[in-house]
Design an enzyme around this catalytic site. Structure first.
Site, PDB file in Angstrom:
ATOM      1  N   GLY A   1       0.878  -0.826  -0.061  1.00 43.05           N
ATOM      2  CA  GLY A   1      -0.407  -0.110  -0.154  1.00 43.05           C
ATOM      3  C   GLY A   1       0.805   1.483  -0.486  1.00 43.05           C
ATOM      4  O   GLY A   1       2.070   1.271  -0.711  1.00 43.05           O
ATOM      5  N   GLN A   2       0.269   2.628  -0.223  1.00 43.10           N
ATOM      6  CA  GLN A   2       1.072   4.177  -0.049  1.00 43.10           C
ATOM      7  C   GLN A   2       1.883   3.913   1.453  1.00 43.10           C
ATOM      8  O   GLN A   2       3.153   4.165   0.986  1.00 43.10           O
ATOM      9  CB  GLN A   2       0.328   4.782  -0.550  1.00 43.10           C
ATOM     10  CG  GLN A   2      -1.449   4.870   0.036  1.00 43.10           C
ATOM     11  CD  GLN A   2      -1.780   6.584   0.078  1.00 43.10           C
ATOM     12  OE1 GLN A   2      -1.058   7.634  -0.361  1.00 43.10           O
ATOM     13  NE2 GLN A   2      -2.667   7.328   0.516  1.00 43.10           N
TER      14      GLN A   2
ATOM     15  N   GLY B   1       3.131   1.620   2.728  1.00 44.36           N
ATOM     16  CA  GLY B   1       4.374   0.400   3.024  1.00 44.36           C
ATOM     17  C   GLY B   1       5.163   1.247   2.498  1.00 44.36           C
ATOM     18  O   GLY B   1       6.622   0.900   2.239  1.00 44.36           O
TER      19      GLY B   1
ATOM     20  N   ARG C   1     -20.714   2.380   9.012  1.00 41.91           N
ATOM     21  CA  ARG C   1     -19.714   2.351  10.452  1.00 41.91           C
ATOM     22  C   ARG C   1     -19.671   0.718  10.990  1.00 41.91           C
ATOM     23  O   ARG C   1     -18.346   0.675  11.040  1.00 41.91           O
ATOM     24  CB  ARG C   1     -20.022   3.328  11.618  1.00 41.91           C
ATOM     25  CG  ARG C   1     -19.011   4.355  12.239  1.00 41.91           C
ATOM     26  CD  ARG C   1     -20.029   5.074  12.733  1.00 41.91           C
ATOM     27  NE  ARG C   1     -19.350   5.320  14.368  1.00 41.91           N
ATOM     28  CZ  ARG C   1     -18.346   4.386  15.494  1.00 41.91           C
ATOM     29  NH1 ARG C   1     -17.059   6.030  14.634  1.00 41.91           N
ATOM     30  NH2 ARG C   1     -18.002   3.969  16.328  1.00 41.91           N
TER      31      ARG C   1
ATOM     32  N   GLN D   1      -5.538 -11.614  13.197  1.00 38.80           N
ATOM     33  CA  GLN D   1      -3.938 -11.355  13.021  1.00 38.80           C
ATOM     34  C   GLN D   1      -3.394 -10.588  14.732  1.00 38.80           C
ATOM     35  O   GLN D   1      -2.055 -11.355  14.421  1.00 38.80           O
ATOM     36  CB  GLN D   1      -3.504  -9.556  12.725  1.00 38.80           C
ATOM     37  CG  GLN D   1      -4.038  -9.756  10.953  1.00 38.80           C
ATOM     38  CD  GLN D   1      -3.271  -7.909   9.830  1.00 38.80           C
ATOM     39  OE1 GLN D   1      -3.134  -7.319  10.573  1.00 38.80           O
ATOM     40  NE2 GLN D   1      -3.264  -8.387   9.087  1.00 38.80           N
TER      41      GLN D   1
ATOM     42  N   GLY E   1      -3.127   0.829  11.063  1.00 37.11           N
ATOM     43  CA  GLY E   1      -4.108   0.690   9.679  1.00 37.11           C
ATOM     44  C   GLY E   1      -5.866   1.289  10.811  1.00 37.11           C
ATOM     45  O   GLY E   1      -5.827   1.178  11.830  1.00 37.11           O
ATOM     46  N   ASN E   2      -6.566   2.056  10.466  1.00 37.24           N
ATOM     47  CA  ASN E   2      -7.350   2.774  10.968  1.00 37.24           C
ATOM     48  C   ASN E   2      -9.630   1.375  11.343  1.00 37.24           C
ATOM     49  O   ASN E   2      -8.713   0.847  10.041  1.00 37.24           O
ATOM     50  CB  ASN E   2      -8.062   4.209  10.649  1.00 37.24           C
ATOM     51  CG  ASN E   2      -7.424   4.850  10.839  1.00 37.24           C
ATOM     52  OD1 ASN E   2      -6.942   4.960  11.752  1.00 37.24           O
ATOM     53  ND2 ASN E   2      -6.934   6.005   9.539  1.00 37.24           N
TER      54      ASN E   2
ATOM     55  N   ASP F   1      -1.210  12.309  15.128  1.00 35.08           N
ATOM     56  CA  ASP F   1      -1.143  13.934  15.517  1.00 35.08           C
ATOM     57  C   ASP F   1      -0.344  14.232  16.133  1.00 35.08           C
ATOM     58  O   ASP F   1      -0.481  15.704  16.286  1.00 35.08           O
ATOM     59  CB  ASP F   1      -2.323  13.020  16.323  1.00 35.08           C
ATOM     60  CG  ASP F   1      -2.984  11.969  15.716  1.00 35.08           C
ATOM     61  OD1 ASP F   1      -4.018  12.626  15.140  1.00 35.08           O
ATOM     62  OD2 ASP F   1      -3.367  10.680  15.491  1.00 35.08           O
TER      63      ASP F   1
ATOM     64  N   ARG G   1       1.615  16.534  13.784  1.00 31.36           N
ATOM     65  CA  ARG G   1       0.872  17.972  13.311  1.00 31.36           C
ATOM     66  C   ARG G   1       0.857  18.507  14.404  1.00 31.36           C
ATOM     67  O   ARG G   1       0.788  20.391  14.170  1.00 31.36           O
ATOM     68  CB  ARG G   1      -0.541  16.994  12.820  1.00 31.36           C
ATOM     69  CG  ARG G   1      -0.700  16.024  11.486  1.00 31.36           C
ATOM     70  CD  ARG G   1      -1.605  15.356  11.326  1.00 31.36           C
ATOM     71  NE  ARG G   1      -1.704  14.425   9.900  1.00 31.36           N
ATOM     72  CZ  ARG G   1      -2.495  13.834   9.877  1.00 31.36           C
ATOM     73  NH1 ARG G   1      -3.463  13.217  11.226  1.00 31.36           N
ATOM     74  NH2 ARG G   1      -2.813  13.305   8.930  1.00 31.36           N
TER      75      ARG G   1
ATOM     76  N   HIS H   1      -6.967   8.253  17.630  1.00 29.89           N
ATOM     77  CA  HIS H   1      -6.397   8.612  16.208  1.00 29.89           C
ATOM     78  C   HIS H   1      -8.223   9.023  15.384  1.00 29.89           C
ATOM     79  O   HIS H   1      -7.953   8.390  14.679  1.00 29.89           O
ATOM     80  CB  HIS H   1      -5.640   7.831  15.994  1.00 29.89           C
ATOM     81  CG  HIS H   1      -5.526   7.993  14.293  1.00 29.89           C
ATOM     82  ND1 HIS H   1      -4.915   9.764  13.812  1.00 29.89           N
ATOM     83  CD2 HIS H   1      -6.028   8.223  12.850  1.00 29.89           C
ATOM     84  CE1 HIS H   1      -4.697   9.176  12.829  1.00 29.89           C
ATOM     85  NE2 HIS H   1      -5.024   8.784  12.315  1.00 29.89           N
TER      86      HIS H   1
HETATM   87  P1  NAI Z   1      -4.003   1.642   1.374  1.00 27.86           P
HETATM   88  O1  NAI Z   1      -4.618   1.317   0.944  1.00 27.86           O
HETATM   89  O2  NAI Z   1      -2.769   2.420   0.080  1.00 27.86           O
HETATM   90  O3  NAI Z   1      -2.618   0.677   1.784  1.00 27.86           O
HETATM   91  C1  NAI Z   1      -3.229  -0.712   2.703  1.00 27.86           C
HETATM   92  C2  NAI Z   1      -2.707  -2.070   1.944  1.00 27.86           C
HETATM   93  O4  NAI Z   1      -3.041  -2.676   3.290  1.00 27.86           O
HETATM   94  C3  NAI Z   1      -3.049  -3.019   0.266  1.00 27.86           C
HETATM   95  O5  NAI Z   1      -2.091  -2.967  -0.100  1.00 27.86           O
HETATM   96  C4  NAI Z   1      -4.402  -3.997   1.209  1.00 27.86           C
HETATM   97  O6  NAI Z   1      -4.181  -5.061   0.155  1.00 27.86           O
HETATM   98  C5  NAI Z   1      -3.394  -3.958   2.615  1.00 27.86           C
HETATM   99  N1  NAI Z   1      -4.214  -5.257   3.207  1.00 27.86           N
HETATM  100  C6  NAI Z   1      -5.776  -4.724   3.748  1.00 27.86           C
HETATM  101  N2  NAI Z   1      -5.944  -5.926   4.124  1.00 27.86           N
HETATM  102  C7  NAI Z   1      -4.838  -6.317   4.543  1.00 27.86           C
HETATM  103  C8  NAI Z   1      -4.714  -7.802   5.712  1.00 27.86           C
HETATM  104  N3  NAI Z   1      -5.952  -8.333   6.146  1.00 27.86           N
HETATM  105  N4  NAI Z   1      -3.792  -7.720   6.206  1.00 27.86           N
HETATM  106  C9  NAI Z   1      -2.831  -7.525   4.861  1.00 27.86           C
HETATM  107  N5  NAI Z   1      -2.846  -6.623   4.255  1.00 27.86           N
HETATM  108  C10 NAI Z   1      -3.591  -6.228   4.357  1.00 27.86           C
HETATM  109  O7  NAI Z   1      -3.534   2.293   2.545  1.00 27.86           O
HETATM  110  P2  NAI Z   1      -2.263   3.182   3.221  1.00 27.86           P
HETATM  111  O8  NAI Z   1      -2.942   4.039   2.850  1.00 27.86           O
HETATM  112  O9  NAI Z   1      -1.325   2.822   2.502  1.00 27.86           O
HETATM  113  O10 NAI Z   1      -2.599   3.570   4.761  1.00 27.86           O
HETATM  114  C11 NAI Z   1      -3.085   2.139   5.434  1.00 27.86           C
HETATM  115  C12 NAI Z   1      -3.982   2.081   6.856  1.00 27.86           C
HETATM  116  O11 NAI Z   1      -3.504   3.725   7.436  1.00 27.86           O
HETATM  117  C13 NAI Z   1      -5.826   2.622   6.694  1.00 27.86           C
HETATM  118  O12 NAI Z   1      -7.026   2.004   7.070  1.00 27.86           O
HETATM  119  C14 NAI Z   1      -4.900   3.996   6.422  1.00 27.86           C
HETATM  120  O13 NAI Z   1      -6.232   4.623   6.711  1.00 27.86           O
HETATM  121  C15 NAI Z   1      -4.394   4.308   7.692  1.00 27.86           C
HETATM  122  N6  NAI Z   1      -3.211   5.551   8.531  1.00 27.86           N
HETATM  123  C16 NAI Z   1      -4.023   6.298   9.221  1.00 27.86           C
HETATM  124  C17 NAI Z   1      -2.661   7.087  10.217  1.00 27.86           C
HETATM  125  C18 NAI Z   1      -3.100   6.786  11.802  1.00 27.86           C
HETATM  126  O14 NAI Z   1      -2.414   7.683  11.945  1.00 27.86           O
HETATM  127  N7  NAI Z   1      -3.152   6.489  12.655  1.00 27.86           N
HETATM  128  C19 NAI Z   1      -1.956   7.406   9.215  1.00 27.86           C
HETATM  129  C20 NAI Z   1      -2.519   7.584   7.219  1.00 27.86           C
HETATM  130  C21 NAI Z   1      -3.483   6.233   7.246  1.00 27.86           C
END
Ligand code: NAI
Length: 327
Positions: A14-15, A17, A100, A114, A132-133, A161, A164, A189
């Site tokens: 993912g992004q 990652g 939700r 997990q 992950g959220n 946070d 920021r 968060h």
């Molecule tokens: P993304 O959609 O680009 O990447 C997520 C990746 O996780 C995808 O490649 C997907 O195939 C994979 N994935 C989904 N379910 C999975 C599983 N069960 N096992 C393994 N891989 C799995 O999303 P991005 O932008 O990388 O964000 C990831 C998470 O981080 C999101 O939930 C986002 O809301 C959260 N996030 C949390 C922040 C925080 O401060 N706590 C800040 C920014 C994002």
């Protein structure tokens, strides 16, 4: 030289990652003398696994001297085998028309599986960071699904946070972000988080005194920090990734290597501190030493802060109630 440690990262294609793995492999997270083995997890879906292969090719092409191994997995029982660190980034995003409750349920399923896998195969000292959220609730679910691991080893990311807030305060006070101390973010968060600069200093001077503007705090600062994620999505068309990865690096680095007396913010299970019910994963000010964090205790909570903490706590309790029957 040191023996390699194992770092599992989920959602590795993912992004976040993409912004995270290269920095872990270069030594920014665990130190420039610490070799790492990356154990990467993605969903079995062919597209995701192919994307993961591409990321691995790029990791190889960086020729990082500290990268002692790379594994690609689609099964958490393999990805988490003997892992010393687990960065749980992958989660189910909210799709169109998704309620939700559906979002909570989909993520409860992922983080139950997990947590169980970590319980079964990870190092008994594994340090877990959930990105992950909904991050706090996902960390709570993983923790509850791993009864043989210490609950304190399950944490959620509030560091973005925190960072920021630090950046906003540096701009407001005309000082450098690196001069800010004793800042914290309480709670979930989410936009309800409470970034609290009442104890914070910059260059040794009280930020509260320098700002001296409670209207700015309530009407500008808190909404700016709380809605920063939405502002980035509006501007970039994608959610924050590099800054989220950076915060994950900061969180694990400080946990593993120590904060040298400084406060950092981590989402950690409460033991009743500040009246937060036990096991709620809540943003707290902590200091870290020898791989352990300690919640900063004894801070005065004024009426404004108590109201803010109550609000973010109520939201977290609502999320927790929403997944109770799934645990
Ligand atoms: P993304 O959609 O680009 O990447 C997520 C990746 O996780 C995808 O490649 C997907 O195939 C994979 N994935 C989904 N379910 C999975 C599983 N069960 N096992 C393994 N891989 C799995 O999303 P991005 O932008 O990388 O964000 C990831 C998470 O981080 C999101 O939930 C986002 O809301 C959260 N996030 C949390 C922040 C925080 O401060 N706590 C800040 C920014 C994002």
């Amino acid at each position: 030289s040191k023996a390699p440690v194992r770092v599992a990262v989920t959602g590795a294609a993912g992004q976040i990652g993409y912004a995270l793995l290269f920095r872990i492999a270069s030594g920014e997270m665990l130190g420039k003398d610490q070799p790492v083995i990356l154990q990467l997890l993605e969903i079995p879906d062919e597209k995701a696994q192919n994307a993961l292969k591409g990321v691995i090719m790029e990791l190889e092409d960086c020729a990082f001297p500290l990268l002692a191994g790379i594994e690609a997995h689609s099964d958490p029982l393999q990805a988490f085998k003997d892992t010393d660190y687990a960065l749980l980034v992958g989660a189910r995003p909210r799709g169109p028309g998704m309620e939700r409750a559906d979002l909570l349920a989909a993520n409860a399923q992922i983080f139950t599986a997990q947590g169980k896998a970590l319980n079964a195969v990870a190092s008994r000292n594994v340090k877990v960071l959930v990105v992950g959220n909904p991050a706090n609730t996902n960390a709570y679910i993983a923790m509850k699904s791993a009864p043989d691991l210490p609950a304190k080893n399950f944490t959620a990311m509030l560091r973005l946070d925190h960072n920021r807030a630090a950046s906003q305060l540096a701009a407001k006070t005309g000082t450098k972000v690196g001069d800010i101390r004793k800042l914290t973010v309480w709670g979930n968060h989410s936009p309800t988080m409470y970034a609290d600069y009442r104890f914070a200093t910059t260059n040794g001077k009280s930020i509260k005194d320098l700002v001296n503007d409670q209207v700015w705090n309530a009407d500008t600062f808190l909404p700016t920090v709380g809605k920063r994620g939405a502002a980035i999505i509006a501007a970039r068309g994608l959610s924050s990734a590099a800054s989220a990865a950076n915060a994950a690096i900061d969180h694990i680095r400080d946990w593993a290597l120590g904060s040298k007396g400084e406060w950092v913010t981590m989402g950690v299970p409460s033991n009743g501190e500040y009246g937060i019910p036990k096991d709620i994963v809540f943003g707290f000010p902590v200091t870290t030493e020898n791989g352990e964090y300690k919640i900063v205790e004894g801070l005065e909570i004024d009426a404004f802060s108590q109201e803010a903490i109550n609000k973010t706590l109520a939201e977290l309790q609502g999320e927790q109630d929403g997944v109770k029957h799934l645990l």
